[in-house]
Structures are given as structure tokens and as C-alpha cells.
Design an enzyme around this catalytic site. Sequence first.
Site, PDB file in Angstrom:
ATOM      1  N   ASP A  13       0.814  -1.228   0.000  1.00 24.56           N
ATOM      2  CA  ASP A  13       0.000   0.000   0.000  1.00 24.56           C
ATOM      3  C   ASP A  13       0.845   1.276   0.000  1.00 24.56           C
ATOM      4  O   ASP A  13       0.424   2.306   0.527  1.00 24.56           O
ATOM      5  CB  ASP A  13      -0.960   0.053   1.218  1.00 24.56           C
ATOM      6  CG  ASP A  13      -1.770  -1.206   1.351  1.00 24.56           C
ATOM      7  OD1 ASP A  13      -2.242  -1.710   0.320  1.00 24.56           O
ATOM      8  OD2 ASP A  13      -1.922  -1.713   2.486  1.00 24.56           O
ATOM      9  N   GLU A  14       2.027   1.207  -0.594  1.00 20.68           N
ATOM     10  CA  GLU A  14       2.908   2.384  -0.584  1.00 20.68           C
ATOM     11  C   GLU A  14       2.523   3.412  -1.646  1.00 20.68           C
ATOM     12  O   GLU A  14       3.030   4.532  -1.635  1.00 20.68           O
ATOM     13  CB  GLU A  14       4.373   1.983  -0.814  1.00 20.68           C
ATOM     14  CG  GLU A  14       4.972   1.059   0.236  1.00 20.68           C
ATOM     15  CD  GLU A  14       4.843  -0.406  -0.153  1.00 20.68           C
ATOM     16  OE1 GLU A  14       4.112  -0.701  -1.125  1.00 20.68           O
ATOM     17  OE2 GLU A  14       5.453  -1.263   0.516  1.00 20.68           O
ATOM     18  N   LYS A  16       2.302   2.283  -5.132  1.00 23.47           N
ATOM     19  CA  LYS A  16       2.999   1.833  -6.352  1.00 23.47           C
ATOM     20  C   LYS A  16       2.170   2.112  -7.599  1.00 23.47           C
ATOM     21  O   LYS A  16       2.695   2.469  -8.631  1.00 23.47           O
ATOM     22  CB  LYS A  16       3.305   0.325  -6.273  1.00 23.47           C
ATOM     23  CG  LYS A  16       4.270  -0.022  -5.156  1.00 23.47           C
ATOM     24  CD  LYS A  16       4.522  -1.507  -5.080  1.00 23.47           C
ATOM     25  CE  LYS A  16       3.377  -2.301  -4.517  1.00 23.47           C
ATOM     26  NZ  LYS A  16       3.082  -2.102  -3.101  1.00 23.47           N
ATOM     27  N   GLY A  40      -4.060  -4.294  -4.132  1.00 21.42           N
ATOM     28  CA  GLY A  40      -5.032  -3.288  -4.526  1.00 21.42           C
ATOM     29  C   GLY A  40      -4.279  -2.047  -4.916  1.00 21.42           C
ATOM     30  O   GLY A  40      -3.675  -1.407  -4.072  1.00 21.42           O
ATOM     31  N   THR A  42      -4.494   1.626  -6.284  1.00 21.42           N
ATOM     32  CA  THR A  42      -5.439   2.697  -6.568  1.00 21.42           C
ATOM     33  C   THR A  42      -4.783   3.733  -7.455  1.00 21.42           C
ATOM     34  O   THR A  42      -3.675   4.167  -7.184  1.00 21.42           O
ATOM     35  CB  THR A  42      -5.871   3.379  -5.252  1.00 21.42           C
ATOM     36  OG1 THR A  42      -6.288   2.354  -4.368  1.00 21.42           O
ATOM     37  CG2 THR A  42      -6.995   4.354  -5.468  1.00 21.42           C
ATOM     38  N   THR A 125      -5.975 -11.401   3.518  1.00 27.53           N
ATOM     39  CA  THR A 125      -7.063 -10.722   2.801  1.00 27.53           C
ATOM     40  C   THR A 125      -8.217 -11.694   2.556  1.00 27.53           C
ATOM     41  O   THR A 125      -9.275 -11.284   2.071  1.00 27.53           O
ATOM     42  CB  THR A 125      -6.560 -10.186   1.442  1.00 27.53           C
ATOM     43  OG1 THR A 125      -6.040 -11.292   0.693  1.00 27.53           O
ATOM     44  CG2 THR A 125      -5.485  -9.142   1.621  1.00 27.53           C
ATOM     45  N   GLN A 220       2.335  -5.927  -3.148  1.00 26.99           N
ATOM     46  CA  GLN A 220       2.621  -5.993  -1.706  1.00 26.99           C
ATOM     47  C   GLN A 220       3.943  -5.259  -1.415  1.00 26.99           C
ATOM     48  O   GLN A 220       4.288  -4.351  -2.155  1.00 26.99           O
ATOM     49  CB  GLN A 220       2.669  -7.444  -1.198  1.00 26.99           C
ATOM     50  CG  GLN A 220       1.298  -8.123  -1.121  1.00 26.99           C
ATOM     51  CD  GLN A 220       0.853  -8.697  -2.450  1.00 26.99           C
ATOM     52  OE1 GLN A 220       1.607  -9.361  -3.128  1.00 26.99           O
ATOM     53  NE2 GLN A 220      -0.376  -8.442  -2.816  1.00 26.99           N
ATOM     54  N   THR A 295      -7.687  -1.070  -0.120  1.00 29.04           N
ATOM     55  CA  THR A 295      -8.428  -1.066  -1.391  1.00 29.04           C
ATOM     56  C   THR A 295      -9.155  -2.397  -1.585  1.00 29.04           C
ATOM     57  O   THR A 295     -10.229  -2.455  -2.169  1.00 29.04           O
ATOM     58  CB  THR A 295      -7.439  -0.932  -2.577  1.00 29.04           C
ATOM     59  OG1 THR A 295      -6.376  -0.112  -2.192  1.00 29.04           O
ATOM     60  CG2 THR A 295      -8.103  -0.390  -3.808  1.00 29.04           C
ATOM     61  N   ARG A 299     -10.365  -2.747   5.144  1.00 28.43           N
ATOM     62  CA  ARG A 299      -9.945  -2.711   6.553  1.00 28.43           C
ATOM     63  C   ARG A 299      -9.144  -1.438   6.836  1.00 28.43           C
ATOM     64  O   ARG A 299      -8.390  -0.970   5.990  1.00 28.43           O
ATOM     65  CB  ARG A 299      -9.026  -3.911   6.870  1.00 28.43           C
ATOM     66  CG  ARG A 299      -9.746  -5.225   6.924  1.00 28.43           C
ATOM     67  CD  ARG A 299      -8.788  -6.343   7.282  1.00 28.43           C
ATOM     68  NE  ARG A 299      -7.852  -6.642   6.210  1.00 28.43           N
ATOM     69  CZ  ARG A 299      -6.905  -7.565   6.289  1.00 28.43           C
ATOM     70  NH1 ARG A 299      -6.742  -8.260   7.398  1.00 28.43           N
ATOM     71  NH2 ARG A 299      -6.105  -7.802   5.272  1.00 28.43           N
ATOM     72  N   ALA A 300      -9.294  -0.920   8.084  1.00 28.81           N
ATOM     73  CA  ALA A 300      -8.488   0.241   8.468  1.00 28.81           C
ATOM     74  C   ALA A 300      -7.041  -0.217   8.598  1.00 28.81           C
ATOM     75  O   ALA A 300      -6.772  -1.279   9.164  1.00 28.81           O
ATOM     76  CB  ALA A 300      -8.979   0.793   9.789  1.00 28.81           C
ATOM     77  N   ASP A 329       2.425  14.795   1.542  1.00 26.44           N
ATOM     78  CA  ASP A 329       1.421  15.793   1.935  1.00 26.44           C
ATOM     79  C   ASP A 329       0.592  15.361   3.149  1.00 26.44           C
ATOM     80  O   ASP A 329       0.041  16.213   3.847  1.00 26.44           O
ATOM     81  CB  ASP A 329       0.470  16.069   0.761  1.00 26.44           C
ATOM     82  CG  ASP A 329      -0.136  14.787   0.209  1.00 26.44           C
ATOM     83  OD1 ASP A 329       0.634  13.936  -0.275  1.00 26.44           O
ATOM     84  OD2 ASP A 329      -1.372  14.621   0.297  1.00 26.44           O
ATOM     85  N   THR A 406       2.963  14.319  -3.919  1.00 28.85           N
ATOM     86  CA  THR A 406       2.349  15.282  -2.995  1.00 28.85           C
ATOM     87  C   THR A 406       0.814  15.311  -3.058  1.00 28.85           C
ATOM     88  O   THR A 406       0.199  16.189  -2.464  1.00 28.85           O
ATOM     89  CB  THR A 406       2.912  16.703  -3.259  1.00 28.85           C
ATOM     90  OG1 THR A 406       2.639  17.043  -4.619  1.00 28.85           O
ATOM     91  CG2 THR A 406       4.403  16.775  -2.993  1.00 28.85           C
TER      92      THR A 406
HETATM   93  P1  IMP Z   1      -2.560 -12.673   2.025  1.00 27.34           P
HETATM   94  O1  IMP Z   1      -1.620 -12.138   1.000  1.00 27.34           O
HETATM   95  O2  IMP Z   1      -4.003 -12.433   1.704  1.00 27.34           O
HETATM   96  O3  IMP Z   1      -2.263 -14.104   2.361  1.00 27.34           O
HETATM   97  O4  IMP Z   1      -2.321 -11.858   3.391  1.00 27.34           O
HETATM   98  C1  IMP Z   1      -1.107 -11.961   4.151  1.00 27.34           C
HETATM   99  C2  IMP Z   1      -0.726 -10.612   4.750  1.00 27.34           C
HETATM  100  O5  IMP Z   1      -0.347  -9.730   3.715  1.00 27.34           O
HETATM  101  C3  IMP Z   1      -1.867  -9.918   5.492  1.00 27.34           C
HETATM  102  O6  IMP Z   1      -1.305  -9.190   6.569  1.00 27.34           O
HETATM  103  C4  IMP Z   1      -2.427  -8.949   4.471  1.00 27.34           C
HETATM  104  O7  IMP Z   1      -3.074  -7.858   5.051  1.00 27.34           O
HETATM  105  C5  IMP Z   1      -1.145  -8.543   3.752  1.00 27.34           C
HETATM  106  N1  IMP Z   1      -1.367  -8.114   2.368  1.00 27.34           N
HETATM  107  C6  IMP Z   1      -1.593  -8.897   1.297  1.00 27.34           C
HETATM  108  N2  IMP Z   1      -1.714  -8.163   0.182  1.00 27.34           N
HETATM  109  C7  IMP Z   1      -1.533  -6.900   0.551  1.00 27.34           C
HETATM  110  C8  IMP Z   1      -1.499  -5.664  -0.167  1.00 27.34           C
HETATM  111  O8  IMP Z   1      -1.639  -5.593  -1.397  1.00 27.34           O
HETATM  112  N3  IMP Z   1      -1.275  -4.552   0.572  1.00 27.34           N
HETATM  113  C9  IMP Z   1      -1.069  -4.600   1.905  1.00 27.34           C
HETATM  114  N4  IMP Z   1      -1.077  -5.723   2.612  1.00 27.34           N
HETATM  115  C10 IMP Z   1      -1.308  -6.866   1.946  1.00 27.34           C
END
Ligand code: IMP
Length: 416
Positions: A13-14, A16, A40, A42, A125, A220, A295, A299-300, A329, A406
Site C-alpha cells: 500500500d505504498e 505503487k 489493490g 489505486t 485478505t 505488496q 483497497t 480494513r483500516a 502531503d 504530494t
Molecule cells: P494474504 O496475502 O491475503 O495471504 O495476506 C497476508 C498478509 O499480507 C496480510 O497481513 C495482508 O493484510 C497482507 N497483504 C496482502 N496483500 C496486501 C497488499 O496488497 N497490501 C497490503 N497488505 C497486503
Amino acid sequence: MKADLIVGIQWGDEGKGKIVDRLACEYDMVCRSQGGHNAGHTIWVDGVKYALHLIPSGVLNPKAINVVGNGVVLSPESIIKEMAQFEGLEGRLFISDKAHLNLSYHAMIDQARERLKGDKAIGTTGKGIGPAYADKINRIGHRVGELLNPAKLCSSIMNYFEQNRDIFDILEIKTPNKEELLEELEGYRVKFAPFITDTTQMLWRALDEENKRVLLEGAQGTMLDIDHGTYPYVTSSSTVSAGACTGLGINSKDIGKVTGIVKAYCTRVGNGPFPSEDLGEDGKRLGKQGHEFGTTTGRARRCGWFDAVACRYASRLNGCDELALMKLDVLDGFSEVKICVAYELDGVEIDYLPQNLEDVKPIYKSFKGWSGSAGVRKFEDLPKEAQEYVRVIEEITKTKVGIISTSPEREDTIIL
Ligand code: IMP
């Protein structure tokens, strides 16, 4: 020409997607090498939000070819929904015949296992990623190329259920109805036949050409890597730059520039160690200002300060030539911002990631905050405290910052 690589440096979620999308117009081919619809990405273009899970982010640029590599686990159901958002994908999207299928029962296994683990759950997920990769490694998985022969694939899946009946009984998962399964697979054959190919050969041809530019899009982040992340609280694929090689069938010499994507602070979804997590007001504020909701799952996200120790580790692991610092920002308006510069473990200061990361305490350095970085497009126009913050990150992580984002908009980006 060598391929350039974009890799996540933190827990995913950086941001990318924004960078890949912005850069995709400069590239002829954009490739995904690992993960599945757990990702995910975005992308905001002209105020419109696109959420991508499996299709590479280059899809929004009509000239780029998009490749889903052999290292990906593909959910046909999920990618069909994504494909419906775009027109004219034939000839612009290619899926490796060696990618593994992530079918509906994988998600059922994933969710059932998480339930059985109780408070030891990974916090996945729930998309079936782990079970699909486990089947691949166990050599009982099914590849995308097998969709071209639905009858054979159907029998093979029925056998799989028969052989694993004991486990499925514990997990309370029923064997599919054979006729319904065959019908479903036949539908996938029709849908996917134009897109399935040997993507490695395609990629080699592109790399062998002088003028073709290839971008590899990681999913990821490094801290979720199956080997080098915070095991067992990780995803099931190789999220680091080396994983891009096996996940696409290229060699390390095929990779040119490596850009590590980091947020100006840290977030994590799911369970597992997160040394610089802020459980107080600052963490809440980062989550609110940064709209930190997943995304894929909604989840928060857990939020905290920039972890320079983890970033330096990830930068070395991936061979980063530069960092792209995202969401600067979001730090606007804080009177003070912090960077985790070292850890304390059993009363001793350390500057590396130990195996028992959950036992470390963060050691912070504080900096004066700023306002007014949102939407800035030139480094010299950033508030001087924000400029200083960027320079400190470069110094501690031993990696130069080449890109600063930004705002979510494509154009609000500083290229250094
Ligand atoms: P999995 O990939 O669904 O097996 O989840 C394993 C861990 O990776 C969990 O902590 C997820 O929240 C995290 N995770 C998997 N995909 C993403 C992603 O695209 N962004 C952030 N965390 C992820």
C-alpha cells in the site's frame, strides 16, 4: 533494453499504482510478477479513481502492453470483473500460461484456516492467496494454460477434491458439482483463450529489442516477503526484486533501474510486528489524513512513523537505485514529525531487523513539522522542513529520493 523495476519497501500500500501509472506512458510493456487479487492498486486520473487488483497498472495507458506473469496466482472471477472496466483489452493484456489458478475453494480454505487459528490469525485478505501458492509448491496446483482444456481440468480438480477430502471435511468445504464446475471452466476458456500465452517469450523478445522499454510492477511490499518479511505474518510470494525474475522468467541481468516505493510514514494491514506503529492520536490522524483503508478489504490500516531501519534493510535487499517517497502531503499540519532511526532490543540499541522484531522498541528522532506540501510539483517549492525531512531519509536509508508524491493526482509529483 533492461527492464526497470518498481518494488514496495514497506508492508504494501505504498502507492505503487500511482507511480507505475505515471511512468507507464514511457514504457511499452508493464508486467506483474507475483501476488494475486490481494493487491489493490489505486490510481487517480483526472479525479476518477480506479482500483486494480490483477491487471497491471499500465492498462490506463492505451499504448502499453500489460503482462500477468507466471509468478501470479490468478482468480478468473476477480480478473473478469476488472476486465469489464476497460475496452479493447485483446492485444494489450497477456496472461502467462504458467500462472497458477486461484479458484473459489482457495478463498474458502484461506478463510477457514484463519477462523481456526483464532487469535493467531495472520489477518490475510481472505482471497485464497496462501492456499493457491501452497498448491503450487505442493505440486497439486492448476495452471492458467489448463483452462484451454476444460474437460481435463475439471477431472483434475475433481480428483484434487477426492484426494484432499479429509482436510476439506475438517474445513467444511463441499466438493463442487461436476457439471457446474465444467460449465464454469468452459466459460473461462472462452473468456481467457485470447489472452493466454507464453509471456516469458514475449518478454525476452521485448528485452532483446533496443528501443522497447519494460516496467516490472511489484505487488505488496518487502516486509511481507515470504522469506525476508516478518514471517509468519507475510504473504505467500516473493515480493522482493529477485522475485520478479522467477515470477516472469527473466534473469537478474535483465533488470536495470530499481525504484523502491515508500510512504513518508508507515502503514500495515493485518497482524504482525510493526515497530513504529503509533496507537495514539498521531496514528489516528495519519490514518484519517492519509485515508488509510485497504483497497481490497476496506480494513483500516495500522499507522505509524517512517521506519528508516526497515527502509534501509529493504533498500539493500532490493538493490534500490532510488526511492519514491509517497504521500508526503499527509504529514502536512503536524507540529512535529518523527523518524524511527534505530531499535532498542533488551536495552541495547541496534540498527538491523532481528528475528524477534516484535520485541524491539523504536528509537525516534523528532523534526519540526510543516504545512503546504500538498500539490507541490517542484522540490524547491516544498516547505523547508519537508525538504529537510527528505534529506534525512536519504541519509539514514543510504538511498537517494528520486520521486516525491504530494497528492493522489498523477501530475502532483516531483521528479528529482
Ligand atoms: P494474504 O496475502 O491475503 O495471504 O495476506 C497476508 C498478509 O499480507 C496480510 O497481513 C495482508 O493484510 C497482507 N497483504 C496482502 N496483500 C496486501 C497488499 O496488497 N497490501 C497490503 N497488505 C497486503
